[in-house]
Write an enzyme that holds these catalytic residues in place. Sequence first.
Site, PDB file in Angstrom:
ATOM      1  N   ASP A   5       1.019  -1.212   0.155  1.00 22.39           N
ATOM      2  CA  ASP A   5       0.047  -0.240  -0.058  1.00 22.39           C
ATOM      3  C   ASP A   5       1.091   1.315   0.044  1.00 22.39           C
ATOM      4  OD1 ASP A   5      -2.116  -1.799   0.026  1.00 22.39           O
ATOM      5  OD2 ASP A   5      -2.040  -1.583   2.369  1.00 22.39           O
TER       6      ASP A   5
ATOM      7  N   LYS B 284       1.554   2.223  -5.070  1.00 19.07           N
ATOM      8  CA  LYS B 284       2.373   1.297  -6.334  1.00 19.07           C
ATOM      9  C   LYS B 284       1.204   1.605  -7.708  1.00 19.07           C
ATOM     10  CE  LYS B 284       2.252  -2.533  -4.175  1.00 19.07           C
ATOM     11  NZ  LYS B 284       2.064  -2.215  -2.980  1.00 19.07           N
TER      12      LYS B 284
ATOM     13  N   GLY C 263      -4.566  -4.499  -3.588  1.00 19.92           N
ATOM     14  CA  GLY C 263      -5.645  -3.427  -3.858  1.00 19.92           C
ATOM     15  C   GLY C 263      -4.830  -2.196  -4.365  1.00 19.92           C
ATOM     16  N   HIS C 264      -4.733  -1.953  -5.810  1.00 16.99           N
ATOM     17  CA  HIS C 264      -3.779  -0.646  -6.239  1.00 16.99           C
ATOM     18  C   HIS C 264      -4.855   0.506  -6.432  1.00 16.99           C
ATOM     19  CE1 HIS C 264      -0.380  -3.476  -7.237  1.00 16.99           C
ATOM     20  NE2 HIS C 264      -0.672  -3.660  -5.807  1.00 16.99           N
TER      21      HIS C 264
ATOM     22  N   GLN D  97       2.132  -6.035  -3.319  1.00 16.28           N
ATOM     23  CA  GLN D  97       2.357  -6.066  -1.712  1.00 16.28           C
ATOM     24  C   GLN D  97       3.654  -5.130  -1.523  1.00 16.28           C
ATOM     25  OE1 GLN D  97       1.698  -9.588  -3.389  1.00 16.28           O
ATOM     26  NE2 GLN D  97      -0.631  -8.705  -2.891  1.00 16.28           N
TER      27      GLN D  97
END
Length: 420
Positions: free
Chosen positions: A13, A16, A40-41, A222
């Site tokens: 988080d 990215k 979750g991007h 990640q």
Amino acid sequence: MKVNVVLGLQWGDEGKGKIVDVLTPAYSVIARFQGGPNAGHSLEFDNQKFVLHTIPSGIFHENVTNIIGSGVVIDPVIFMEEITQLQQLGVPVYNRLLIAKRAHLILPTHRIIDAASEAAKGKTKIGSTLKGIGPTYMDKTGRNGLRVGDIFSPAFMERYEALKQKHFTFLKQYDYPYNIEEYEAQWLKSIDELRKFTLIESEYVINKYLAESQKVLAEGAQGSLLDIDFGSYPYVTSSNTVCAGTCIGLGIAPNKIGEVFGIFKAYCTRVGSGPFPTELNDETGERIRKTGHEFGATTGRPRRTGWLDLVALKYAVLISGVTRLIMTKADVLDAFDTIKVAVAYKVDGKETQQLPFEINEPIEPVYKEFKGWKRTISNIRNEDALPFELMNFVRFIEKETGVPIKIISVGPDREQTIVR
Ligand code: GDP
Ligand code: IMO
Ligand code: MG
């Protein structure tokens, strides 16, 4: 031509998604190389926010090929949900996306095994996102897995049933109630949808692009401290999140790696369990969480927060050979009088610059304090206008890590980016 790589240097988080989206105009190919829908991007532009889980963060740009590489694990249900959302936004996903045949499939039963195994761990649970990531990679290395390319095999359903039965037998060891019927129906429907996509041998395709001098950017998921080999084991994810994971997850040789962009936040966050030496379980931590909107993009869980940890950052830089740093979320610290950075650890009364092997070892961070800038920076677009105190902080990190900070992100939007 070489592949440039974007990696998270902390516990995920770091931003990215935003940074890949910002860098994409300079590339013709964006390729995810590991992880799955545990990621979750988030991307923000034109006052809209998007969260991607499996699909690379270059998807919103025209004339860019996005590749889901062989090191990724795919849940067809989550993948198709993402596709549907993107189509509703008018994004021509079928033209822009290629999927590696070697990528492994997350089965409905992998999700159940993830949940049952976490429940059985009790206090020692990993804090998994429960997307079935660990069990899918276990079946990959255990040589039981189903790959995306298998969906065209006449024996696909037979192999699916056999693996499912294996999982049912495995699940007997747990006293864990489950029902996969509804999810399985969606899963099978999504497999049919998946057949409409272009499946590729990504190792040939990417190497061909490089031979044609096309610019390729690899997108990590990640963060380095969640790496299966070099993270805070066992509180990690099940893939190689460090730079070496790019070679394995895309099928490119180590000498094809170019620039390695390492992203870090101006502080630290972590979701899930495991050691976090600079964690703040106090009002300051709560203030960072609130100001930084630190809630998981995949699970909505509150993220744990703490000060920047240079011991851990230097470790991540070392393992991945980071050549350029990118700092995000300094704007979250705008109103702070003082900002701290851990420059060493005290373990057993002794000062050290190394992460201890034994993760349960009590670690006392040694802090250096910086004066806050006490100004809003989110509207600044050029380096010269950044506060002196912030630049002091930036130069200190550059000196300690030996790596230049090339981008400073001052907000979630595409535009809130300062390239130095
Ligand atoms: P990722 O998993 O590394 O892509 O990061 P996430 O999207 O999970 O979390 C990063 C969050 O911070 C998202 O909500 C982003 O929109 C937001 N973000 C990214 N960069 C910045 C920044 O420089 N400042 C602020 N305030 N938010 C940012
Ligand atoms: P992005 O790509 C933050 C964490 C989980 C848990 C551990 C193992 O958005 O940075 P898993 O579901 O992989 O078995 O969970 O890893 N985790 C993440 N934390 N960001 C992520 O992805 C994460 N993906 C997994 O919270 O502690
Ligand atoms: Mg995220």
